[in-house]
Enzyme design. Structure first.
Site, mmCIF file in Angstrom:
data_model
loop_
_atom_site.group_PDB
_atom_site.id
_atom_site.type_symbol
_atom_site.label_atom_id
_atom_site.label_comp_id
_atom_site.label_asym_id
_atom_site.label_seq_id
_atom_site.Cartn_x
_atom_site.Cartn_y
_atom_site.Cartn_z
ATOM 1 N N ASP A 70 1.802 11.533 -5.819
ATOM 2 C CA ASP A 70 0.849 10.296 -6.568
ATOM 3 C C ASP A 70 -0.428 10.532 -6.201
ATOM 4 O OD1 ASP A 70 2.952 8.722 -7.870
ATOM 5 O OD2 ASP A 70 3.596 7.765 -6.047
ATOM 6 N N ASP A 140 -5.485 0.947 -7.145
ATOM 7 C CA ASP A 140 -6.030 -0.114 -6.667
ATOM 8 C C ASP A 140 -7.388 0.159 -6.129
ATOM 9 O OD1 ASP A 140 -5.418 1.400 -4.109
ATOM 10 O OD2 ASP A 140 -3.461 0.438 -4.010
ATOM 11 N N ASP A 169 -7.526 -8.131 7.686
ATOM 12 C CA ASP A 169 -8.021 -6.822 7.963
ATOM 13 C C ASP A 169 -8.615 -6.249 6.378
ATOM 14 O OD1 ASP A 169 -7.337 -6.902 10.657
ATOM 15 O OD2 ASP A 169 -5.652 -5.743 10.267
#
Length: 281
Positions: A70, A140, A169
């Protein structure tokens, strides 16, 4: 002349046999494979029929073939974002959710790639308009605290309306294609390919009420760094910039920015079952 760009992942021994098969098929089909300096050096290639070595990556090709996982597929989709060049991927990674063909079917994959026996699927992206230029994320955008620094505080707004502020975080903004990655690890929802919209989820939120949110495609997202330190920004896993303390960054959904090849009759749901069901078995 028909030309195809080739990208491979970082382990050349894994893909050498498939590359030889692709080169032989290309030579028979009258197709030229274009491999840039990195690919030429990585594989120690010598000039031969059907291959142009040390070749610059061009937009004027009919296809990009990827031998990799990927990460390599995303690199190819990034390179050809905004063009009509489809990415045909043969999986040599761990999951290969974006791949067209599995490695055991490499011969059939080479035949399909060279003959055009595949369907096209257009993928959306999350676009950041940064001072250094536009960045497009097929999967993303991840915003996270630096290693060793204190917990971040992030607020986000949609169309100027503040939705929430969370100590965490970091935060992930994912497309439907990317919703099965970092977002899924955050407990965010899986979004089927073809859904118009994106999802915002938090990384390790220090709250019992922080929830992922699916956002309408036309809504502009503004992320505000309320931390005392700068935060790192990564696009499809690659660091691209920082958000200084007190500053903001804008993101928006753009439809049909990348093109991926898939087998005729393939579906997102079958892909989801085969990739993630197999891992769970």
């Amino acid at each position: 002349m028909r030309e195809i760009t080739v990208f491979t992942h970082r382990r050349p021994d894994d893909t050498a046999a498939a590359l030889d098969l692709l080169a032989a098929g290309a030579a028979r089909a009258g197709v030229t494979l274009r491999l840039d300096e990195e690919e030429t050096s990585k594989h120690g290639l010598q000039a031969g029929p059907g291959m142009e070595l040390n070749a610059p990556v061009l937009d004027e090709v009919e296809l990009c073939v990827v031998l990799g996982g990927d990460g390599t597929i995303l690199r190819a989709l990034q390179r050809y974002a905004g063009t009509d060049v489809p990415v045909f991927a043969i999986n040599f990674g761990e999951i290969g959710f974006l791949a067209t063909i599995e490695p055991q079917d490499v011969e059939d994959g080479v035949r399909r790639a060279l003959s055009g026996d595949f369907e096209l699927l257009r993928l959306p992206a999350i676009v950041l308009d940064l001072p250094g230029g536009r960045q497009s994320a097929i999967n993303d955008v991840a915003i996270h605290r630096k290693v060793g620094e204190r917990v971040a505080e992030l607020a986000y707004a949609l169309e100027g309306e503040v939705v929430g502020s969370v100590r965490c975080d970091g935060l992930v903004v994912a497309t439907p294609a990317g919703s099965t990655g970092y977002n899924l690890a955050n407990g965010g929802p899986v979004m089927a390919w073809g859904v118009e919209g994106f999802v915002v989820s938090f990384i390790a939120p220090h709250s019992l009420t922080a929830r992922a949110l699916v956002v309408a495609p036309g809504d502009r997202l503004t992320i505000h760094n309320r931390s005392r330190e700068p935060l790192d920004v990564a696009v499809d896993g690659r660091p691209v910039c920082e958000i200084p303390a007190g500053e903001t960054i804008d993101a928006r959904f753009v439809n049909e920015i990348g093109t991926i090849a898939q087998l005729p009759g393939s579906s997102f749901y079958r892909r989801l079952r085969e990739k993630f069901g197999r891992l769970a078995s």
